[in-house]
Write an enzyme that holds these catalytic residues in place. Sequence first.
Site, PDB file in Angstrom:
ATOM      1  N   HIS A 334       0.798  -1.228   0.000  1.00  0.00           N
ATOM      2  CA  HIS A 334       0.000   0.000   0.000  1.00  0.00           C
ATOM      3  C   HIS A 334       0.827   1.274   0.000  1.00  0.00           C
ATOM      4  CE1 HIS A 334      -3.927  -1.977   0.836  1.00  0.00           C
ATOM      5  NE2 HIS A 334      -3.142  -2.880   1.397  1.00  0.00           N
ATOM      6  N   LYS A 510      -8.734  13.442   4.396  1.00  0.00           N
ATOM      7  CA  LYS A 510      -7.810  12.301   4.354  1.00  0.00           C
ATOM      8  C   LYS A 510      -6.879  12.461   5.537  1.00  0.00           C
ATOM      9  CE  LYS A 510      -6.569  13.742   0.182  1.00  0.00           C
ATOM     10  NZ  LYS A 510      -6.555  12.533  -0.615  1.00  0.00           N
ATOM     11  N   ARG A 511      -6.057  11.463   5.836  1.00  0.00           N
ATOM     12  CA  ARG A 511      -5.088  11.631   6.909  1.00  0.00           C
ATOM     13  C   ARG A 511      -4.177  12.817   6.618  1.00  0.00           C
ATOM     14  NH1 ARG A 511      -4.720   7.858  11.273  1.00  0.00           N
ATOM     15  NH2 ARG A 511      -2.764   8.932  11.718  1.00  0.00           N
ATOM     16  N   LYS A 516       0.613  14.419   1.352  1.00  0.00           N
ATOM     17  CA  LYS A 516      -0.732  14.713   0.839  1.00  0.00           C
ATOM     18  C   LYS A 516      -0.931  16.209   0.580  1.00  0.00           C
ATOM     19  CE  LYS A 516      -2.656  10.630   3.186  1.00  0.00           C
ATOM     20  NZ  LYS A 516      -3.230   9.785   2.115  1.00  0.00           N
ATOM     21  N   THR A 618      -8.597   6.370  -2.015  1.00  0.00           N
ATOM     22  CA  THR A 618      -9.925   5.799  -2.192  1.00  0.00           C
ATOM     23  C   THR A 618     -10.988   6.865  -1.919  1.00  0.00           C
ATOM     24  OG1 THR A 618      -9.685   4.932   0.055  1.00  0.00           O
ATOM     25  CG2 THR A 618      -9.400   3.383  -1.751  1.00  0.00           C
ATOM     26  N   LYS A 622     -14.783   7.865  -3.740  1.00  0.00           N
ATOM     27  CA  LYS A 622     -16.049   8.175  -3.063  1.00  0.00           C
ATOM     28  C   LYS A 622     -16.557   9.530  -3.541  1.00  0.00           C
ATOM     29  CE  LYS A 622     -14.054   5.640   0.742  1.00  0.00           C
ATOM     30  NZ  LYS A 622     -13.178   5.776   1.929  1.00  0.00           N
TER      31      LYS A 622
HETATM   32  C1  26Q Z   1       3.012   0.353  10.630  1.00  0.00           C
HETATM   33  C2  26Q Z   1       3.852   0.042  11.695  1.00  0.00           C
HETATM   34  C3  26Q Z   1       3.599   0.537  12.967  1.00  0.00           C
HETATM   35  C4  26Q Z   1       2.468   1.317  13.172  1.00  0.00           C
HETATM   36  C5  26Q Z   1       1.616   1.617  12.117  1.00  0.00           C
HETATM   37  C6  26Q Z   1       1.896   1.151  10.840  1.00  0.00           C
HETATM   38  C7  26Q Z   1       0.997   1.482   9.701  1.00  0.00           C
HETATM   39  C8  26Q Z   1      -0.374   1.467   9.879  1.00  0.00           C
HETATM   40  C9  26Q Z   1      -1.233   1.805   8.839  1.00  0.00           C
HETATM   41  C10 26Q Z   1       1.498   1.823   8.468  1.00  0.00           C
HETATM   42  C11 26Q Z   1       0.639   2.154   7.437  1.00  0.00           C
HETATM   43  C12 26Q Z   1      -0.737   2.146   7.602  1.00  0.00           C
HETATM   44  C13 26Q Z   1      -1.695   2.515   6.566  1.00  0.00           C
HETATM   45  C14 26Q Z   1      -1.398   2.799   5.327  1.00  0.00           C
HETATM   46  C15 26Q Z   1      -2.433   3.224   4.376  1.00  0.00           C
HETATM   47  O1  26Q Z   1      -3.552   3.498   4.754  1.00  0.00           O
HETATM   48  N1  26Q Z   1      -2.112   3.308   3.088  1.00  0.00           N
HETATM   49  C16 26Q Z   1      -3.104   3.729   2.109  1.00  0.00           C
HETATM   50  O2  26Q Z   1      -3.758   2.571   1.618  1.00  0.00           O
HETATM   51  C17 26Q Z   1      -4.842   2.912   0.781  1.00  0.00           C
HETATM   52  C18 26Q Z   1      -5.559   1.635   0.412  1.00  0.00           C
HETATM   53  O3  26Q Z   1      -4.800   0.896  -0.496  1.00  0.00           O
HETATM   54  C19 26Q Z   1      -4.373   3.678  -0.433  1.00  0.00           C
HETATM   55  O4  26Q Z   1      -5.495   4.072  -1.166  1.00  0.00           O
HETATM   56  C20 26Q Z   1      -3.568   4.904   0.000  1.00  0.00           C
HETATM   57  O5  26Q Z   1      -2.997   5.523  -1.136  1.00  0.00           O
HETATM   58  C21 26Q Z   1      -2.462   4.485   0.964  1.00  0.00           C
HETATM   59  O6  26Q Z   1      -1.789   5.622   1.466  1.00  0.00           O
END
Ligand code: 26Q
Length: 777
Positions: A334, A510-511, A516, A618, A622
């Site tokens: 991702h 978004k986050r 971003k 995503t 939407k």
């Molecule tokens: C990893 C290690 C320790 C703590 C947290 C994490 C962690 C948690 C969540 C690292 C990454 C995430 C989330 C990533 C994420 O949401 N990526 C997004 O995924 C979407 C679905 O595929 C994409 O549409 C976005 O582009 C992408 O940023």
Amino acid sequence: MSYNCLNILKWTEAQLKYTYDVSLQEATPQELHEALGEAVMMAISDNWNRSKRTRMHERKAYYFSAEYLIGRLVYSNLYNLGILDDMKKLFAERGVDLAILEDVEDAALGNGGLGRLAACFLDSAATCNLPLSGYGLRYRFGLFKQKFDAEGNQCEAADDWTKYGDPWSYRRYNHTVKVHFADHDVLAVPYDVPVIGYGTDNINTLRLWQCEAVEELDFNAFNDQDYLRALAQKNKAEDITRVLYPNDSTWEGKRLRIKQQYLLSSASLQDMIRVYKNAHGNDMTHFADFYAVQLNDTHPAMSIPELIRLLMLEGMDFEQSFDIAQKTFSYTNHTVMGEALEKWNLDLLRSVVPEIVDIICRIDAKLKSEHPNLFIIRDNTAHMANLSVYVGSYVNGVAEIHSQILKDDCFKEWYQVFPERFQNKTNGVTPRRWIGLCNPELSRMIHYRVGSDFMKDLDRLAKLKPMIDDDMVHQFNTIKRQKKEQLCAIIAKKEGIQLNPDFVFDVQVKRLHEYKRQLMNALSIVDIYFRLKDGELPYFQPTAFIFGAKSAPGYARAKAIIRYINRIAKMINNDPAVSDKLKVVFVQNYNCSYAEHIIPAADISEQISPAGTEASGTGNMKLMLNGAVTLGTMDGANVEITKEAGIENEYIFGATVDQINSCRDTYCSRDIYNSNRYLHRAIDTLVDGTVPTDDDQRELYHALLDGASWHRPDHYFVLLDYASYMDAKLQANHDYSNRLEFGRKCLMNIASGAKFSSDRTIRQYADEIWHIKPTQY
Ligand code: 26Q
């Protein structure tokens, strides 16, 4: 089978009576939610059990994810059961407005895109009758709740989402498993959440693990010290699933995070092996014939060595076990950003899960003997993405451009050796929640034109294209206006800010992350503000800029950006000179439920990451499906959105991936700062006291112009893309004045949105990765 709403209502009333001793009319939103939830759970139990039994001997897929951002379930469950409107009516007849359930909390067991994607996939698989189960973690506290203080700072509060109970899961203690760590054993207790398909009797399952201590407290058997030790043990076990890590784009090498990941991996695989033995007996050699496991990024990648370990305990040798694991797993990436990739120090890993490290080392040795140029372990560190490519059938990115970057860049050496493993699966979103539920007005309009149930077959949207005429545009504009009015009421109530529904609604939700580029959006707003005051934009269409975003609590720059936006909002909203032209609002605690109100009201969707950084996005889908035009770069799924809808119906700007790559080494943001007086003036507000300035904002200023020890100046190319961004933004604003033409573009987006249904995505996973078929009922 159709559901009897009157029964559900009666059961709800009965629950309310005997649990809380209140009538339907007296119940609080939380009480009503509990009671109605339990009534629905009763109503679906037959279908749920039947769905499980039917699947016993079929080939199935399992989604392993550390996050499921399922949001509020009560409306979507009623919606998918096809009884939302009838239930609303029944309650209304008794003087109860089901809208009071808006006060019920979201289940935010995820950070953002990746977690919400998992939730959309479950909805789609259930709807398409695909045998897909989810495994995840039941965090005691979900993603923090966000507020802003008087200075505009983000403040975090714990999200105690089960405070009033959780009617949408059953605790299944009889399926509890033990998970072993170096320092203690713990119990993983499953909670099953039904995943209700739309327009089908099929109900799938999301199984969430909650960690508990092995020893139950026995008050008599312990002396004081034992008692305290036992209590400490209990806490230590429960700590593991206490809280969701609030990071979504940087990886953190924390011990507790290893425990979460291993708990998810080991508990889920033990559970699968139990189910396998029930259905197919004790011979494990056919495991991969019946099961496919999808790893949602590398967070559950310890499942790979764990499955090998478990199979070896069943008497297989390493090679056989490796072979089964390789056939079982596939991995979805991702992100392309280095700082998000999981790399575990082996000593740390060994101190938590020693058996796993031994197996990773064996896997690494095998790899190095076959392909000396590839590695999983390097510098005493295990690279989980490499592990997942090596011991997996397929690896996929989440949009065309992202999957291409994986092959060209991130996994270049791996692609050369295993080209057949690389795939693309462009993300999608569930149309049930993101059109049907959040925009019933638009759904009715579409339903009237394309007939049948387009909610189950989003391809029908394309039928709108030849029908778009002035009438339809007027109708669409009327609906958009309604959705804006509804959002205005919500924002007035929650934020105390009155927006005007006649304004253009320009939305970035978004986050919060530097990549971003919320800061670029903010700078453009400050720029527009100054120009309006100077009388330079006489034809500017009045615009409300709406932000929603949470920052990781430890991410100083992101927090500084939030503070900056809140401060410019305050300045602009309090300036009578622009009050009929400009408003800025940063909503607090943006979450799924807030999204369901904001997205249908948007005219313009800001998707402005530098090309090559946003894997897919995503939210963009939407917004498109709700008729917003994209103001965006050629990044992530924007590329495919533009291809589907036609570039003339979007506002595309900025450098392409190739352009960014070829200017990377010579790029000088300060030159641009010095040559663009508008941009210069906007950037200066970070430091010149126009809005209250602090050290962190000065740091933002220097990050843009001078860089920092860990990044070159303007690492995300804000200044590079700024001029073309502003052009596109003003063009969109100008175009809005022709409401017929603009509405036509919006409708072209809706009519071109079929590809972005997660039904399409999940069917592609089913066909091309998992090799599973819909269950025949
Ligand atoms: C990893 C290690 C320790 C703590 C947290 C994490 C962690 C948690 C969540 C690292 C990454 C995430 C989330 C990533 C994420 O949401 N990526 C997004 O995924 C979407 C679905 O595929 C994409 O549409 C976005 O582009 C992408 O940023």
